[in-house]
Write a protein that holds these residues in place. Structure first.
Motif, PDB file in Angstrom:
ATOM      1  N   PHE A 178       0.821  -1.210   0.000  1.00 42.65           N
ATOM      2  CA  PHE A 178       0.000   0.000   0.000  1.00 42.65           C
ATOM      3  C   PHE A 178       0.856   1.261   0.000  1.00 42.65           C
ATOM      4  O   PHE A 178       0.488   2.266  -0.623  1.00 42.65           O
ATOM      5  N   PHE A 179       2.002   1.219   0.674  1.00 40.51           N
ATOM      6  CA  PHE A 179       2.858   2.409   0.672  1.00 40.51           C
ATOM      7  C   PHE A 179       3.494   2.612  -0.700  1.00 40.51           C
ATOM      8  O   PHE A 179       3.667   3.757  -1.138  1.00 40.51           O
ATOM      9  N   VAL A 180       3.845   1.547  -1.394  1.00 38.07           N
ATOM     10  CA  VAL A 180       4.391   1.671  -2.746  1.00 38.07           C
ATOM     11  C   VAL A 180       3.353   2.287  -3.671  1.00 38.07           C
ATOM     12  O   VAL A 180       3.661   3.161  -4.500  1.00 38.07           O
ATOM     13  N   ILE A 181       2.090   1.845  -3.527  1.00 38.28           N
ATOM     14  CA  ILE A 181       1.015   2.442  -4.334  1.00 38.28           C
ATOM     15  C   ILE A 181       0.883   3.931  -4.019  1.00 38.28           C
ATOM     16  O   ILE A 181       0.774   4.771  -4.921  1.00 38.28           O
ATOM     17  N   ILE A 229       3.963   5.808  -5.478  1.00 36.92           N
ATOM     18  CA  ILE A 229       3.910   5.924  -6.938  1.00 36.92           C
ATOM     19  C   ILE A 229       2.907   6.997  -7.353  1.00 36.92           C
ATOM     20  O   ILE A 229       3.178   7.826  -8.233  1.00 36.92           O
ATOM     21  N   LEU A 230       1.738   6.993  -6.722  1.00 36.73           N
ATOM     22  CA  LEU A 230       0.743   8.024  -7.028  1.00 36.73           C
ATOM     23  C   LEU A 230       1.270   9.406  -6.665  1.00 36.73           C
ATOM     24  O   LEU A 230       1.025  10.390  -7.389  1.00 36.73           O
ATOM     25  N   ASN A 231       1.990   9.497  -5.560  1.00 32.32           N
ATOM     26  CA  ASN A 231       2.537  10.787  -5.131  1.00 32.32           C
ATOM     27  C   ASN A 231       3.581  11.303  -6.121  1.00 32.32           C
ATOM     28  O   ASN A 231       3.570  12.487  -6.500  1.00 32.32           O
ATOM     29  N   ILE A 232       4.473  10.434  -6.552  1.00 32.75           N
ATOM     30  CA  ILE A 232       5.507  10.839  -7.513  1.00 32.75           C
ATOM     31  C   ILE A 232       4.888  11.175  -8.864  1.00 32.75           C
ATOM     32  O   ILE A 232       5.272  12.167  -9.521  1.00 32.75           O
ATOM     33  N   THR A 233       3.911  10.367  -9.297  1.00 31.99           N
ATOM     34  CA  THR A 233       3.255  10.637 -10.575  1.00 31.99           C
ATOM     35  C   THR A 233       2.546  11.986 -10.562  1.00 31.99           C
ATOM     36  O   THR A 233       2.657  12.772 -11.512  1.00 31.99           O
ATOM     37  N   GLY A 234       1.822  12.264  -9.477  1.00 26.05           N
ATOM     38  CA  GLY A 234       1.140  13.551  -9.376  1.00 26.05           C
ATOM     39  C   GLY A 234       2.116  14.712  -9.359  1.00 26.05           C
ATOM     40  O   GLY A 234       1.863  15.757  -9.983  1.00 26.05           O
ATOM     41  N   GLU A 235       3.241  14.555  -8.669  1.00 26.12           N
ATOM     42  CA  GLU A 235       4.232  15.628  -8.621  1.00 26.12           C
ATOM     43  C   GLU A 235       4.850  15.880  -9.987  1.00 26.12           C
ATOM     44  O   GLU A 235       5.040  17.040 -10.392  1.00 26.12           O
ATOM     45  N   LYS A 236       5.151  14.814 -10.739  1.00 27.24           N
ATOM     46  CA  LYS A 236       5.715  14.996 -12.075  1.00 27.24           C
ATOM     47  C   LYS A 236       4.707  15.645 -13.010  1.00 27.24           C
ATOM     48  O   LYS A 236       5.077  16.488 -13.845  1.00 27.24           O
ATOM     49  N   LEU A 277      -3.105  14.022  -5.421  1.00 26.60           N
ATOM     50  CA  LEU A 277      -3.609  12.910  -6.227  1.00 26.60           C
ATOM     51  C   LEU A 277      -3.637  11.610  -5.440  1.00 26.60           C
ATOM     52  O   LEU A 277      -4.607  10.846  -5.507  1.00 26.60           O
ATOM     53  N   SER A 278      -2.585  11.315  -4.694  1.00 27.01           N
ATOM     54  CA  SER A 278      -2.531  10.063  -3.926  1.00 27.01           C
ATOM     55  C   SER A 278      -3.622  10.021  -2.863  1.00 27.01           C
ATOM     56  O   SER A 278      -4.273   8.980  -2.663  1.00 27.01           O
ATOM     57  N   SER A 279      -3.858  11.134  -2.179  1.00 28.04           N
ATOM     58  CA  SER A 279      -4.900  11.166  -1.145  1.00 28.04           C
ATOM     59  C   SER A 279      -6.285  11.027  -1.764  1.00 28.04           C
ATOM     60  O   SER A 279      -7.146  10.313  -1.230  1.00 28.04           O
ATOM     61  N   ILE A 280      -6.519  11.683  -2.897  1.00 31.46           N
ATOM     62  CA  ILE A 280      -7.820  11.600  -3.565  1.00 31.46           C
ATOM     63  C   ILE A 280      -8.068  10.176  -4.052  1.00 31.46           C
ATOM     64  O   ILE A 280      -9.195   9.658  -3.967  1.00 31.46           O
ATOM     65  N   ALA A 281      -7.020   9.509  -4.562  1.00 32.57           N
ATOM     66  CA  ALA A 281      -7.193   8.158  -5.094  1.00 32.57           C
ATOM     67  C   ALA A 281      -7.384   7.125  -3.992  1.00 32.57           C
ATOM     68  O   ALA A 281      -8.123   6.136  -4.179  1.00 32.57           O
TER      69      ALA A 281
END
Length: 469
Positions: free
Chosen positions: A390-393, A396-403, A418-422
Motif C-alpha cells: 500500500f505504501f508503494v502504491i 507511486i501516485l505521489n511521484i506521478t502527481g508531482e511529475k 492525487l494520492s490522497s484523492i485516489a
C-alpha cells in the motif's frame, strides 16, 4: 525502521560520490543526520501504516476485537481515540515540515553539494600516470611500504599550457604532505630537469638540462581540501522556505508575470499602432477610417509597389530590423515567462507538499487500521507485506502527481493531492468491510465468490467444510 530503510536508500544512492574524497567522518555523519530529518515526513506515513496494521492485526488474531464488538463497541468508536491521536500527530508533522524541514534542507543540500563537488583524494599508484593535480602528469615506478618513499619518478609539467615542455626525472624521493594538508612536497634526489624554450625568431629553440642532488617540488593541494559553500546561496530555493515564505514568493511571481505581459504591449506599441492603448488607439483608428474609407484603397499584390524604387530597399531593411528586434524582445519575454512559470509551479508544489504529506498520516491510518482488523495477523510477516504494497502504491501516485504538476499537465494542488484523492475511497471501502467482518483476506471467501460466479462446484474444499462443521 522505515526511516532507517529510507536513509540507507539515500546512502546507497550517493555512496560512490561521498566516499574516497577525504571528507571525514563528521561531515558524513552530519549529512546522514540532516537527510534522516528530511525523510521524516515520508517515513512517518509508512510507520503509521505499518504500526496500525500490526496493532489491529494482533488484536484481531487474539480475538480482542471480537470481545470489543461483542460488548457493543463498534470499530469506528474504538478507532476514534486513535484517530484523534493520529490527527494530532499529523498536525505535529505539518509543524515539523514547516519549521524544521526547511532548515534541514538548507544544511543537507548545501553539504551534499560540497561533498559531491569536492575532489577525490590524491592517489598515486606505481606505473600509472596521475593527472589529478592540474597542470602535471606524475608517474612513479614503485612505492615502498612506508607510503612515502618513491622511486623512478617522472613529472611532466604542462602548467604553462604549451605542451610537455618541462620534464623532471629522479631516481628516488619522498612524498611529504604539509601540516595543514594544503601542499604536497616531492623531495626528489639524484635527478634531472629538462626545459625546452622558444625565443623570438624562426626555428630558434633552446633546451636546458640541469642535474640536482636534491630538489623540493611543491604541489598546491588546496583544491583537494574539503571546503564549505556559503549557505546563503541556497536560501532562495523552494525547499528552504516555510509556508509564509512560499506564499510571499508565489505572490511576487504573480505580480512579475503581470509586469511581463505589460512589457509585451509596451514593446509593440512604438511599432504597431493598433497596439497602443486608450485614446491614442481610438484616434489612430478614426484617422485611418476617415482617410481610407471613402476611397477604399486596395492593393493588388503588395504595399511595396507604391513605395518609390529609391526608398524600397531602405523600407524593407527597416521592416526587417524592426521585426528582428521585436522577435528578440518577445523571445526574451517568453523565456522569462517560462522560467517564472517553472518557479511558480515549484513553489506551489512545495506549498501543497507540506499539507498533503501531513494528511497522509491520517489517511494511511484509516487504511491500516481496518486492514489489520480484516487480516487478523500480527507480527512482521503479513502486515509488513501489506504495508509495503500500500505504501508503494501511495508513493507511486505521489511521484506521478508531482511529475504531472511540474510538467504543467495538472494543477499543482491536484498533482500533490492525487494520492490522497485516489486512496480515500479505498479507505472508506476498507472501513465498511471491517465493520461488517469482511472475509476478503480468507481463502473461503474467494471459493464462495468463485461459486457465485460459476454456479458450480462446492464453495470450499470438502475437508475445509468438514473442519468448519
Amino acid at each position: 525502521m522505515s526511516l532507517f530503510v529510507l536513509v540507507m536508500q539515500f546512502f546507497w544512492l550517493y555512496m560512490d560520490e561521498m566516499l574516497g574524497k577525504g571528507v571525514g567522518v563528521w561531515p558524513l555523519f552530519q549529512l546522514l543526520l540532516f537527510m534522516s530529518t528530511i525523510l521524516v515526513p515520508l517515513a512517518l506515513p509508512l510507520g503509521i501504516l505499518l504500526s496500525s496494521i500490526m496493532t489491529f492485526g494482533n488484536m484481531g488474531e487474539n480475538f480482542e476485537l471480537v470481545a470489543i464488538k461483542s460488548s457493543g463497541i463498534s470499530l469506528l468508536r474504538f478507532m476514534q481515540p486513535l484517530a484523534i491521536f493520529i490527527t494530532f500527530i499529523s498536525f505535529l508533522a505539518f509543524l515539523f515540515a514547516n519549521y524544521v524541514i526547511p532548515v534541514a534542507n538548507l544544511k543537507a543540500l548545501s553539504l551534499l553539494y560540497d561533498v559531491r563537488n569536492s575532489k577525490p583524494t590524491l592517489t598515486i599508484r606505481p606505473n600509472q600516470f596521475n593527472s589529478e593535480i592540474p597542470g602535471y602528469s606524475i608517474r612513479i615506478g614503485s612505492k615502498d611500504e612506508d607510503g612515502r618513499t618513491i622511486r623512478d619518478i617522472v613529472i611532466y609539467d604542462h602548467s604553462d599550457m604549451v605542451g610537455n615542455n618541462k620534464l623532471v626525472m629522479a631516481r628516488e624521493g619522498e612524498m611529504i604532505p604539509t601540516a595543514d594538508k594544503r601542499a604536497l612536497i616531492f623531495r626528489l634526489k639524484d635527478g634531472w630537469q629538462y626545459n625546452e624554450g622558444f625565443e623570438h625568431g624562426v626555428h630558434n629553440y633552446t633546451q636546458i638540462r640541469m642535474h640536482f642532488d636534491q630538489w623540493d617540488k611543491v604541489f598546491d593541494m588546496s583544491g583537494f581540501k574539503f571546503t564549505r559553500t556559503n549557505e546563503d546561496m541556497f536560501k532562495s530555493a523552494n525547499q528552504m522556505m516555510d509556508v509564509a515564505q512560499l506564499n510571499e514568493s508565489i505572490d511576487s511571481l504573480k505580480r512579475q508575470q503581470k509586469r511581463s505581459l505589460g512589457m509585451v504591449t509596451s514593446n509593440l506599441a512604438p511599432y504597431i499602432s493598433l497596439e497602443t492603448a486608450g485614446r491614442q488607439k481610438d484616434a489612430v483608428v478614426k484617422a485611418l477610417a476617415q482617410k481610407y474609407a471613402p476611397a477604399r484603397v486596395t492593393y493588388d499584390s503588395t504595399f511595396l509597389e507604391y513605395v518609390p524604387d529609391s526608398m524600397r530597399q531602405m523600407v524593407m531593411q527597416a521592416v526587417v530590423n524592426n521585426v528582428t528586434f521585436q522577435k528578440t524582445q518577445m523571445d526574451g519575454v517568453s523565456l522569462d515567462n517560462s522560467l517564472q512559470t517553472e518557479n511558480y509551479l515549484k513553489y506551489e508544489i512545495e506549498l501543497h507538499r507540506k499539507f498533503s504529506l501531513s494528511f497522509a498520516c491520517l489517511l494511511l491510518f484509516l487504511i491500516g487500521a481496518p486492514l489489520g482488523a480484516i487480516i487478523r495477523k500480527g507480527g512482521l510477516g503479513m502486515p509488513m507485506v501489506v504495508a509495503v504494497v500500500f505504501f508503494v502504491i501511495f508513493h507511486i501516485l505521489n511521484i506521478t502527481g508531482e511529475k504531472l504538476a511540474k510538467a504543467g499537465s495538472v494543477a499543482p494542488w491536484l498533482g500533490m493531492w492525487l494520492s490522497s484523492i485516489a486512496l480515500m475511497p479505498l479507505a472508506i471501502l476498507l472501513i465498511n468491510a471491517a465493520r461488517n467482518d469482511s472475509k476478503i483476506f480468507t481463502k473461503e471467501w474467494y471459493f464462495r465468490l468463485w461459486r457465485a460466479i460459476t454456479f458450480a462446484g462446492p464453495a470450499v474444499p470438502t475437508d475445509t467444510v468438514a473442519k468448519e462443521k
